[in-house]
Write a protein that holds these residues in place. Sequence first.
Motif, PDB file in Angstrom:
ATOM      1  N   LEU A 196       0.825  -1.204   0.000  1.00 12.56           N
ATOM      2  CA  LEU A 196       0.000   0.000   0.000  1.00 12.56           C
ATOM      3  C   LEU A 196       0.861   1.257   0.000  1.00 12.56           C
ATOM      4  N   LYS A 197       1.966   1.210   0.753  1.00  4.34           N
ATOM      5  CA  LYS A 197       2.862   2.370   0.810  1.00  4.34           C
ATOM      6  C   LYS A 197       3.440   2.671  -0.570  1.00  4.34           C
ATOM      7  N   THR A 198       3.798   1.624  -1.294  1.00  2.00           N
ATOM      8  CA  THR A 198       4.373   1.803  -2.622  1.00  2.00           C
ATOM      9  C   THR A 198       3.326   2.253  -3.631  1.00  2.00           C
ATOM     10  N   ALA A 199       2.070   1.850  -3.422  1.00  5.82           N
ATOM     11  CA  ALA A 199       1.003   2.206  -4.359  1.00  5.82           C
ATOM     12  C   ALA A 199       0.695   3.698  -4.359  1.00  5.82           C
ATOM     13  N   GLY A 200       1.119   4.410  -3.311  1.00  5.16           N
ATOM     14  CA  GLY A 200       0.885   5.849  -3.254  1.00  5.16           C
ATOM     15  C   GLY A 200      -0.433   6.189  -2.582  1.00  5.16           C
ATOM     16  N   ALA A 201      -0.869   7.422  -2.776  1.00  2.00           N
ATOM     17  CA  ALA A 201      -2.096   7.888  -2.125  1.00  2.00           C
ATOM     18  C   ALA A 201      -3.305   7.079  -2.579  1.00  2.00           C
ATOM     19  N   ILE A 202      -4.177   6.776  -1.611  1.00  2.00           N
ATOM     20  CA  ILE A 202      -5.376   5.983  -1.900  1.00  2.00           C
ATOM     21  C   ILE A 202      -6.530   6.918  -2.249  1.00  2.00           C
ATOM     22  N   LYS A 203      -7.142   6.673  -3.410  1.00  3.95           N
ATOM     23  CA  LYS A 203      -8.310   7.439  -3.830  1.00  3.95           C
ATOM     24  C   LYS A 203      -9.316   6.478  -4.431  1.00  3.95           C
ATOM     25  N   ILE A 204     -10.465   6.362  -3.794  1.00  7.25           N
ATOM     26  CA  ILE A 204     -11.480   5.404  -4.222  1.00  7.25           C
ATOM     27  C   ILE A 204     -12.826   6.122  -4.350  1.00  7.25           C
ATOM     28  N   ASP A 205     -13.471   5.928  -5.466  1.00  7.63           N
ATOM     29  CA  ASP A 205     -14.839   6.423  -5.660  1.00  7.63           C
ATOM     30  C   ASP A 205     -15.804   5.298  -5.283  1.00  7.63           C
ATOM     31  N   ALA A 206     -16.623   5.552  -4.244  1.00  2.60           N
ATOM     32  CA  ALA A 206     -17.531   4.519  -3.736  1.00  2.60           C
ATOM     33  C   ALA A 206     -18.979   4.952  -3.901  1.00  2.60           C
ATOM     34  N   LYS A 207     -19.824   3.963  -4.196  1.00  6.20           N
ATOM     35  CA  LYS A 207     -21.258   4.212  -4.247  1.00  6.20           C
ATOM     36  C   LYS A 207     -21.972   3.058  -3.550  1.00  6.20           C
ATOM     37  N   GLY A 208     -23.121   3.371  -2.942  1.00  3.42           N
ATOM     38  CA  GLY A 208     -23.877   2.342  -2.238  1.00  3.42           C
ATOM     39  C   GLY A 208     -23.198   1.843  -0.989  1.00  3.42           C
ATOM     40  N   ASN A 264     -11.124   2.261  -8.217  1.00  3.13           N
ATOM     41  CA  ASN A 264      -9.816   2.782  -7.846  1.00  3.13           C
ATOM     42  C   ASN A 264      -9.501   3.993  -8.722  1.00  3.13           C
ATOM     43  N   ALA A 265      -9.548   5.172  -8.107  1.00  4.08           N
ATOM     44  CA  ALA A 265      -9.287   6.406  -8.840  1.00  4.08           C
ATOM     45  C   ALA A 265      -7.856   6.886  -8.650  1.00  4.08           C
ATOM     46  N   GLY A 266      -7.040   6.097  -7.969  1.00  4.39           N
ATOM     47  CA  GLY A 266      -5.647   6.466  -7.771  1.00  4.39           C
ATOM     48  C   GLY A 266      -4.763   5.951  -8.884  1.00  4.39           C
ATOM     49  N   LYS A 267      -3.461   6.140  -8.731  1.00  7.50           N
ATOM     50  CA  LYS A 267      -2.506   5.741  -9.760  1.00  7.50           C
ATOM     51  C   LYS A 267      -1.956   4.339  -9.549  1.00  7.50           C
ATOM     52  N   GLY A 268      -1.907   3.872  -8.293  1.00  2.82           N
ATOM     53  CA  GLY A 268      -1.304   2.570  -8.003  1.00  2.82           C
ATOM     54  C   GLY A 268      -2.343   1.485  -7.802  1.00  2.82           C
ATOM     55  N   ALA A 269      -1.864   0.240  -7.805  1.00  2.00           N
ATOM     56  CA  ALA A 269      -2.752  -0.898  -7.544  1.00  2.00           C
ATOM     57  C   ALA A 269      -3.142  -0.941  -6.076  1.00  2.00           C
ATOM     58  N   LEU A 270      -4.346  -1.446  -5.795  1.00  2.46           N
ATOM     59  CA  LEU A 270      -4.841  -1.572  -4.430  1.00  2.46           C
ATOM     60  C   LEU A 270      -5.271  -3.012  -4.181  1.00  2.46           C
ATOM     61  N   TRP A 271      -5.307  -3.376  -2.891  1.00  2.00           N
ATOM     62  CA  TRP A 271      -5.757  -4.709  -2.498  1.00  2.00           C
ATOM     63  C   TRP A 271      -6.896  -4.542  -1.504  1.00  2.00           C
ATOM     64  N   ARG A 272      -7.925  -5.336  -1.686  1.00  2.00           N
ATOM     65  CA  ARG A 272      -9.113  -5.171  -0.866  1.00  2.00           C
ATOM     66  C   ARG A 272      -9.317  -6.374   0.048  1.00  2.00           C
ATOM     67  N   THR A 273      -9.997  -6.111   1.151  1.00  2.00           N
ATOM     68  CA  THR A 273     -10.418  -7.164   2.071  1.00  2.00           C
ATOM     69  C   THR A 273     -11.913  -7.010   2.300  1.00  2.00           C
TER      70      THR A 273
END
Length: 339
Positions: free
Chosen positions: A133-145, A170-179
């Motif tokens: 997550l640190k390497t992926a950079g800033a987290i930006k997510i557009d969520a609905k519902g 995922n509206a950011g530049k890096g990959a994200l992992w979800r739980t």
Amino acid sequence: MRSRASAYALYVLAKGGRGDLARLRWWHDVQMKNEDSALAKAQVGAGLALMGDKARARSALRQAVRSLGYREDSDWYQSPLRDLAAVVALAYEAGETDIARGLQSRLENAVKDPDSLNTQEQARLLQAAHWMLKTAGAIKIDAKGANPLSAAGGAPRWAVGKLAEAGFVNAGKGALWRTVTVTGTPVAAPPAEENGLTLSKRLVGFSGGSVDAGSLNQGDRVIVVVSGRSAQARAMALVVDDPLPAGFEIETVLGPDDAQSGPFKFLGELSSADVQEARDDRYVAAMDLAGKSSFTFAYVARAVTPGDFLLPGAQARDMYRPSLNARTAAERTVIAPGQ
């Protein structure tokens, strides 16, 4: 094990600004030829990177990758998944992002159900997730519902009523992992189960006779005896967890000395636990159990609250091999009001 301990020590010293570059280089040039542990090699690689020897660091991490997949049953803490997660984290820490990213797909396909992870795997997976997550950079997510919750550790969180109505982009530049965590209440107590361990639980009175859990009176004291046996040839770090019914409280735990003489002699031989805890809601014991050996623990509980309660089953498992486990069946206990 001493070799692997030295690799960890050299890494910690380097991380703390007190590293020994000469010894790290010797470990890479000499000791690494006789070492199978991917984790030890990655720790040396990270230590070398922290000390500025980038060439040897990259070499050590590449050797760590080639060592992934081995298993050593004599080492309780080791597992292929633990090593994989640790190498990913250490490669990121060493600045070798291409090596780390090359392992991420293997990590995604290797993670198991959370209840099947041992403590070492859990810790290393969290470490890997931190660096990813640190390497992926800033987290930006557009969520609905979904309803936003307070962030934990900087990571955004949402509560979702119906998964089908929720969407995340995922509206950011890096990959994200979800739980995704789903919670609920079971409609029935889990049945008895034995996987490499046997387990039994019984209630006895102070004269040694059996006690009917369905006909207790408020103020009655009972001895809860939990016993079992390992079907494994190797030793294990055994944990026994016996949840209490809502109407019970633990008065005291019993040990080998209590069964040698006095009022509890009829219990026979009790195991010597490394840890025994009388918690508010459960009894917990832990010990190193030799292969093909039996164990017996006991504690005194008092019926304090009238009512009809679930009597949960006891559980036992190998702390570092969760697939080795056993559980007794749940029952009901009835406590009548005192006179």
